[in-house]
Every structure is written in structure tokens, then in C-alpha cells.
Design a protein around this motif. Structure first.
Motif, short mmCIF file in Angstrom:
data_model
loop_
_atom_site.label_atom_id
_atom_site.label_comp_id
_atom_site.label_asym_id
_atom_site.label_seq_id
_atom_site.Cartn_x
_atom_site.Cartn_y
_atom_site.Cartn_z
N UNK A 108 0.83 -1.21 0.00
CA UNK A 108 0.00 0.00 0.00
C UNK A 108 0.86 1.26 0.00
N UNK A 109 2.01 1.20 0.71
CA UNK A 109 2.91 2.34 0.73
C UNK A 109 3.46 2.66 -0.65
N UNK A 110 3.88 1.62 -1.37
CA UNK A 110 4.38 1.84 -2.72
C UNK A 110 3.30 2.43 -3.63
N UNK A 111 2.11 1.87 -3.53
CA UNK A 111 1.02 2.34 -4.39
C UNK A 111 0.67 3.80 -4.09
N UNK A 112 0.70 4.16 -2.79
CA UNK A 112 0.40 5.54 -2.42
C UNK A 112 1.47 6.49 -2.94
N UNK A 113 2.74 6.08 -2.81
CA UNK A 113 3.86 6.90 -3.27
C UNK A 113 3.73 7.15 -4.77
N UNK A 114 3.44 6.12 -5.52
CA UNK A 114 3.31 6.27 -6.96
C UNK A 114 2.09 7.09 -7.35
N UNK A 115 1.08 7.06 -6.50
CA UNK A 115 -0.15 7.79 -6.78
C UNK A 115 0.01 9.29 -6.57
N UNK A 116 0.63 9.67 -5.44
CA UNK A 116 0.69 11.10 -5.12
C UNK A 116 1.77 11.83 -5.91
N UNK A 117 2.87 11.18 -6.19
CA UNK A 117 3.93 11.83 -6.95
C UNK A 117 4.70 12.86 -6.15
N UNK A 118 5.55 13.63 -6.79
CA UNK A 118 6.45 14.54 -6.08
C UNK A 118 5.82 15.86 -5.64
N UNK A 119 4.77 16.33 -6.31
CA UNK A 119 4.28 17.68 -6.02
C UNK A 119 3.68 17.84 -4.62
N UNK A 120 2.89 16.89 -4.10
CA UNK A 120 2.44 17.05 -2.71
C UNK A 120 3.59 17.07 -1.70
N UNK A 121 4.65 16.34 -1.97
CA UNK A 121 5.84 16.39 -1.11
C UNK A 121 6.47 17.77 -1.19
N UNK A 122 6.52 18.31 -2.39
CA UNK A 122 7.03 19.66 -2.59
C UNK A 122 6.21 20.67 -1.79
#
Length: 764
Positions: free
Chosen positions: A500-514
Motif C-alpha cells: 500500500x505504501x508503494x502504491x500511495x507513493x506512486x499515486x501522489x507523486x512529487x508535487x504534494x511532497x514539494x
């Protein structure tokens, strides 16, 4: 994309120029400078128009490609991911984790999505055999920053807009647009320097484009910058000119540096450098006596046999003369997303020489081995031999020394995959190519170069064009490969939480982290009424927790930390969307001692590894000056390494891949302008036309890097039609700076002769 004008940052070099791109009917109609960009103020260089060429290039790959016996074939993404993950996993399972090598090219640092995805990808690969463009470029600067200031990317940036004396050694910002100094419109800024009565001094083996604007210019023999700089240090101590100014109470080991400089008098180094002793003294005096002054060094001092020492000494000179942490001198930035502080908070300040390479016993830096030993690690049998390889946005065949040997090594691999949208001189050796979207099809934020800018600045750009439905961003490619490699390692299935962690990471992408990083940083969202509640809590955390506690680090970066009260607030992704031209966050400001990350909170002026390497420099000092012809590289404003040469508008005009020679050397060798010359180094010989000019120092030859597009099997028709020759086919990969592991790209000896269908007439 809607018709109209859209604003972005040009990502093609470090200058971060703002561009205004007009779109009509889904196509680019024009690209101009953005007059309202607070950093570049309308300036662009000729490369900016190539954004259109790269986006529209019909030879840019848009689907995964697999090499077969009958040639390249398109395949689907799932098939490509399965193939790559399976082959890499098989290699690791059979030969161990270090049997996979990875090379990262410099376009990755212009791409926040790639930067976010790189670390999980590297963890999934699990190999210690990592390489990048760093060791062919800025490694000595990173090492000096780590040793002296406590963090590998904490660079002192020249305050060029306020300085009255700018000494530029081994750098050509007029062609590079600055390097480790993000400075759009260098010409305009140097013009302003002169208008306020300032002075530009340039020291270089070639009278560069920057040197032609200089008030004072001096030739220097390549590879001898450390001797010049040490003689300037000697002069400062001998003439009682040392005054660290505001940094004085923070400087450690001043006496050790003074003692180390004793043998390096201006008279002692004059023969090697080619600069008169009194001129050397005058340079030191000018730096010491000008209150607002900065000494700046770059590629010419970095990528040479004494690159580590030369870069360290350039930093020392700024410190000894009180230019560090002063307006008009060199200052540390305070970026919106502070990767320096974030890294330090998690203990990721950087490290050096924690382990050594298998074949040549070379030191790692930040987990990477020198790029010059890639071929060794592939070709040399034994435990840990590289048998599979991954390149990401890199073309090391043209950018690393001894490119011919490296391509022979790539042909010996069991498997190779490249994440790249060109079939170039390196990726042609791959078994699979995974092409990412082009830059205009993804959002953009300069995580790295905003940390090197001459003003604090933030800018976010939306994707200009929608990618094809089946296209993948580079961060999606890297995360998908990492996910599948983890699945392979776990027998095909991950625990539910990990999956689930991998799927979430791939879903949100870099912009929310930014967005999270922007909001939680020094310029972040103003909390309004909540500030009254939060500020006491932040104060308490800062007071009671140890210096290196993670919570203290978070509190320090928080926008409610009192330290940042004077800074503008409210920065977030939505705020940057509302300000498409970018946001000026103010001039660079003095920041010591808060900006230091050494364990003792001091500036380490004489780290022991530099003092130990002075024995090697002293042997060079007492040797006879070398009279062999030596080779240096050069940069052109229309070129950026090897990957900009498939743009017709950038390569048109007269041939730029020429061998520059001084008239005296050309006469001695019997060479005429335009005639072909054969250049022979420790590697193989190359042939290119001669350009005779007094702008090159006698005894020195110069040719640009990034050319050599004559290899068969590439998909770059424009570049192939303007092939040129590769300087890295001449340079040997066994010549490195012994201190840092950096490739020697400037100063290797060569033989030059008239090329007459292979007949030799004269040589040097």
C-alpha cells in the motif's frame, strides 16, 4: 494546453532563467525571456529556444524500446518493466548486490520528480557500485564544503550584485551562465559591477568570453591553480593581511594553514604558473584590501590533478580576507526548501572515503565511486564485478574519460537498461530503453539550483503540455522499477503495508511532497492566530533538546521559529501557482554561525586530508616546469554537454568543435588555421580542425567537451551531421585528483601533429 502565454523556468542549465512560452493551437509559437521574473528579469540565452526543439524532436523516443537481433523494437510498459526487473533481480541473485552498476547524469538535478524518486530506486537496487557526473564536475567543491562547513551542498555563493571586486579563476560564467552560482544575465551583472566602479579579474589558460570583459586578465598554466592560490595565502600571512572579519571567532586552525603556506612564495610558484611574483602579490593585496570582494573558482580548478587543493584554497582565501558571510563577499543562501538543513536533520550531511572501489582502491563520495573507474569495475573479473548496468539521463561515453574503453565495457555487460529519451552514444549499448516524458510535459521546481542562486528565490511551473496517454514521467519509471524489484526480492509479493505504501507513493507523486516542504520551511504558511500557541512550543523545543535531535531540526525549519520572523511568509505550492513569474525571497544575508553544520560549530580551515595532500603539491613545486602541450576543455553558451546537439538552431553556423592553438605553437607544429590536426593522448587519437588564436596560452590546446557523435547506431541525425570529436577519447581514465577522486579533464599532456591521411610531420 490552452492558447496563450505560459511562464516557466528554463531547465537547461543552472541559471534558472524565466521564459515566456506562447502556445497557439497546441504548438509553441515563441519562446522569450520573462520580463517579470524577479531573478532573470527577461534575460535568456540561446539555449532557451531549444526547449521547443527538444519537445518537438521527432527522434525523441516515446515508447519503451528493446534491442533484438533484427534491431530495436517497441514494447509495452508492463512488458518492459517486467523484463528489466526480472533481469536485474536475476543478476543480483546470481552475482550479489554489487553486480549492478548505476550512473546518474546531471539532468537529474534539474528535475524534482527524479530527485524524489532516485533514493527509493537506489535502495531497491541495493548496489554500492554507484556513479554520477559529480566526479567529472563539482566533487572538489562538495568535499570542501563538507570538510570546512559540515555539509556537502552548503556552498558559499558570490554576492555578485553587491561586490566591488570579482576574481574569477578557472571559470567562464559568460558561457556557463554560472555554475554552483545560479546567476542569469551574467553580462548585465558584470556591467553593473563596472558601472559602480568595481573590477573584474579573470585568471585562465584561455582568454574566455568572460575574460574579454575583464579589467585585468592573466594566463595561467593548466593544473597549477593550487600553487597560485597557495602563494596568495603565503602573501596574506607574510604581509599581515589576514583578517577573517565576522567569521574570525569561528575559524579553526589558522596557524596550521599559515605554516603550510611557508614554502609557496610567489617567486617559488611563478615558473610553474606562468604568472609573475609581483602580480601574485598584487592579486592577494587586491582581495584583502577591497571590502566587498569575492573569489570564485569552478571547472578549471576542479577537474585537474590538484582540484581538491585548489578548491579548498579558493575557499580559504575568501575566509582569510573576511569575505565569507559578508554582503558583497560570499554568502550562504536560505532557500525555500532547505535541503542542507533537512539533510543534516536526518544525519545526511555527506561522507567521504567510507569505502574504496574494488579495482583501483578509489574513495567513495556520498556513496558514489569516481566515474573514471566504471570501466574497471565492469571489465575486471572477480567478486563484485558489474554485470548489469543502469543509466539515468546520462551519456558517460561522451562525458567520462576514455569513452572508447567505456563503450567496450558496456558491450561486455550481461544486461543494460537506460532511462533516457534519446538513442545516444551510451544508450545504444542498452538492451532496453525506457523513455520519460519531456520537460515541458511535467511540472518543474528547482530544488537544487535555488540553493545556489545569487538571490533567494522560488518558482513552480505547471506542465505546459499533457503527455501522451501511455507516457511515463521519469519519477514514475524509477518508482515502478523500485516497486517491482522489491516484489522480486520478496518472492513476488510484498506485505500489505509495504504494498500500500508503494502504491500511495506512486499515486501522489512529487508535487504534494514539494508542497509539504514549502509549507513547513522558513517561508512557509503563516499560521495566523495559531502562531501565538505554536511559537512558545517551538522556543521550548529549541531550548531543551540537543543540537542534533530531529525534533529540534524540525522546529528550527518551522516558519514560526523566531529566527525567520523577518522573512516573507505564506509560501506553498498554491501560492507559487498564483505567482507564475516566481517569488523573490530577498537578497543573501549573513547567516553564521547558524548555517554551520560541523560538529564543533566552527569553520575547519585546515582539514587534515588537505594538509596531507600538500606533500604531493610540494613535489610538483620542486619539479621542473613541464613544457609538454597540455589539453583543456571549454564551454560554449549554445551547448550543454552532449545532449543539446540534436537541435539544428543550436549547432548551426561555423564548426565549434575545433582545436584552439596559440600562433607560436601552430607555427612550431606546421599547422595552419582550418587544417586538420591529429590529437593523441594516452587514449586514442582524434582528428579535428585547427583554430589559431592568441586567446589561448602558448603550450596549451583547447577543445570543447560533449562532441563525438560519429558512433554508429545512434538515433541523432542532426548531432551525427555535426559530429565533431570527443575530448574524452583522448583523455585517459587513470588520471585523477588523488585527494578527491575527480577526473583530470584539464591538463593532461597530448601530442598534436598535422593530419595527412595518417602521415606525421611535426609533433609536440
Amino acid at each position: 494546453m490552452d492558447n496563450g502565454t505560459h511562464y516557466r523556468t528554463c531547465h537547461l542549465c543552472e541559471a534558472m532563467c524565466g521564459v515566456a512560452i506562447e502556445v497557439k493551437d497546441g504548438h509553441i509559437a515563441s519562446i522569450k525571456g520573462d520580463d517579470n521574473d524577479p531573478l532573470s528579469k527577461g534575460h535568456i540565452c540561446p539555449k532557451a529556444v531549444a526547449l521547443q526543439d527538444l519537445h518537438e524532436d521527432p527522434e525523441r523516443l516515446r515508447q519503451p524500446m528493446r534491442k533484438t537481433a533484427s534491431g530495436w523494437q517497441k514494447i509495452g510498459w508492463d512488458e518492459a518493466f517486467d523484463l528489466v526487473a526480472r533481469r536485474l533481480h536475476q543478476t543480483r541473485k546470481e552475482y550479489g548486490r554489487n553486480s549492478i552498476g548505476v550512473y546518474l547524469g546531471n539532468p537529474n538535478v534539474h528535475n524534482h520528480g527524479s530527485l524524489v524518486a532516485t533514493m527509493p530506486f537506489l535502495r531497491a537496487i541495493g548496489s554500492q557500485n554507484r556513479f554520477s557526473a559529480t566526479s567529472n564536475d563539482q566533487l572538489p567543491h562538495m568535499l570542501a564544503s563538507l570538510e570546512m562547513f559540515g555539509h556537502q551542498i552548503l556552498f558559499p555563493i558570490p554576492d555578485i550584485d553587491n561586490t566591488d571586486l570579482f576574481i574569477c579563476i578557472g571559470a567562464n560564467p559568460m558561457a556557463s551562465n554560472g555554475s554552483l552560482m545560479t546567476v542569469p544575465d551574467v553580462r548585465g551583472r558584470l556591467k553593473a559591477l563596472k558601472q559602480r566602479g568595481g573590477k573584474l579579474v579573470v585568471i585562465d589558460p584561455r582568454r574566455t568570453e568572460t575574460a574579454k570583459l575583464a579589467d585585468e586578465f592573466h594566463f595561467i598554466r593548466p593544473g597549477n591553480d593550487a600553487l597560485l592560490l597557495m602563494a596568495m595565502v603565503n602573501t596574506l600571512f607574510e604581509e599581515n593581511l589576514v583578517d577573517p572579519g565576522p567569521a574570525e571567532r569561528l575559524v579553526k586552525d589558522l596557524e596550521l594553514l599559515q605554516l603550510a603556506a611557508v614554502p609557496y612564495t610567489p617567486e617559488a610558484v611563478s615558473g610553474h604558473t606562468g604568472i609573475e611574483a609581483e602580480t601574485i602579490r598584487d592579486l592577494a593585496r587586491q582581495l584583502a584590501s577591497t571590502r566587498k570582494a569575492a573569489l570564485y573558482s569552478r571547472m578549471g580548478t576542479s577537474t585537474q590533478a590538484f582540484g581538491g587543493l585548489a578548491t579548498w584554497l579558493a575557499y580559504c582565501l575568501n575566509i582569510l580576507t573576511g569575505k565569507l558571510d559578508t554582503v558583497g563577499g560570499v554568502l550562504f543562501t536560505q532557500p525555500a526548501i532547505d535541503l542542507v538543513a533537512l539533510g543534516a536533520m536526518s544525519g545526511q550531511n555527506g561522507h567521504f572515503d567510507k569505502r574504496r572501489s574494488r579495482v583501483r582502491d578509489l574513495p567513495e563520495f556520498a556513496g558514489e565511486y569516481p566515474a573514471s573507474t566504471m570501466a574497471d569495475e565492469i571489465l575486471t573479473p572477480g567478486d563484485g564485478q558489474i554485470r548489469a548496468f543502469v543509466t539515468v539521463a546520462g551519456n558517460p561515453v561522451l562525458s567520462s574519460p576514455n569513452g572508447r574503453r567505456l563503450e567496450q565495457a558496456f558491450e561486455k555487460l550481461d544486461f543494460m537498461v537506460s532511462v533516457d529519451y534519446y538513442l545516444n552514444e551510451t544508450t545504444r549499448h542498452a538492451d532496453v530503453i525506457l523513455p520519460p516524458t519531456a520537460a515541458l510535459e511535467r511540472s518543474h521546481y528547482d530544488l537544487i539550483f535555488s540553493m545556489f542562486a545569487v538571490r533567494n528565490y522560488a518558482k513552480y511551473s505547471e506542465a505546459l503540455f499533457e503527455p501522451r496517454e501511455d507516457a511515463k514521467h521519469d519519477w514514475q519509471i524509477l518508482l515502478e522499477l523500485a516497486h517491482r524489484l522489491e516484489q522480486q526480492r520478496k518472492g513476488g509479493r510484498l506485505p500489505l503495508r509495504s504494498e500500500l505504501g508503494w502504491r500511495a507513493f506512486k499515486q501522489i507523486g512529487p508535487d504534494p511532497i514539494l508542497d509539504l516542504l514549502l509549507r513547513s520551511g522558513p517561508y512557509g504558511a503563516d499560521t495566523g492566530p495559531a502562531r501565538k500557541l505554536l511559537q512558545p512550543a517551538v522556543d521550548l523545543v529549541m531550548d531543551i533538546l540537543p543540537e542534533r535531535h530531529p525534533l529540534r531540526g524540525l522546529a528550527r525549519l518551522s516558519p514560526v521559529n523566531r529566527q525567520w520572523n523577518a522573512l516573507p511568509k505564506g509560501l506553498s505550492l498554491s501560492a507559487l501557482r498564483d505567482n507564475p513569474h516566481g517569488v523573490d525571497l530577498g537578497p543573501l544575508q549573513p547567516s553564521l554561525p547558524d548555517r554551520l553544520f560541523t560538529r564543533d560549530g566552527l569553520i575547519h580551515l585546515a582539514p587534515r586530508r588537505y594538509l596531507r595532500d600538500l606533500g604531493r603539491l610540494h613535489k610538483h613545486l620542486v619539479s621542473e616546469p613541464d613544457d609538454q602541450l597540455c589539453l583543456i576543455g571549454r564551454r560554449h553558451v549554445r551547448s550543454n554537454n552532449s545532449w543539446m546537439h540534436n537541435s539544428r538552431r543550436l549547432v548551426k553556423g561555423k564548426d565549434r568543435c575545433t582545436l584552439m592553438l596559440h600562433p607560436d605553437d601552430a607555427e612550431r607544429l606546421g599547422l595552419a588555421g582550418g587544417e586538420s590536426a591529429e590529437v593523441q593522448g594516452a587514449g586514442e587519437a582524434i582528428v579535428l580542425p585547427v583554430e589559431i588564436t592568441p586567446d589561448i596560452m602558448p603550450g596549451v590546446a583547447s577543445m570543447p567537451h560533449g562532441w563525438g557523435h560519429d558512433r554508429q547506431g545512434t538515433g541523432l541525425s542532426v548531432a551525427s551531421a555535426h559530429a565533431g570529436a570527443s575530448i574524452n577519447d583522448v583523455l585517459e581514465d587513470n588520471q585523477i585528483d588523488q585527494l578527491s577522486g575527480t577526473s583530470v579533464l584539464n591538463g593532461q599532456s597530448v601530442t598534436v601533429r598535422v593530419w595527412r591521411s595518417g602521415k606525421q610531420r611535426h609533433s609536440a
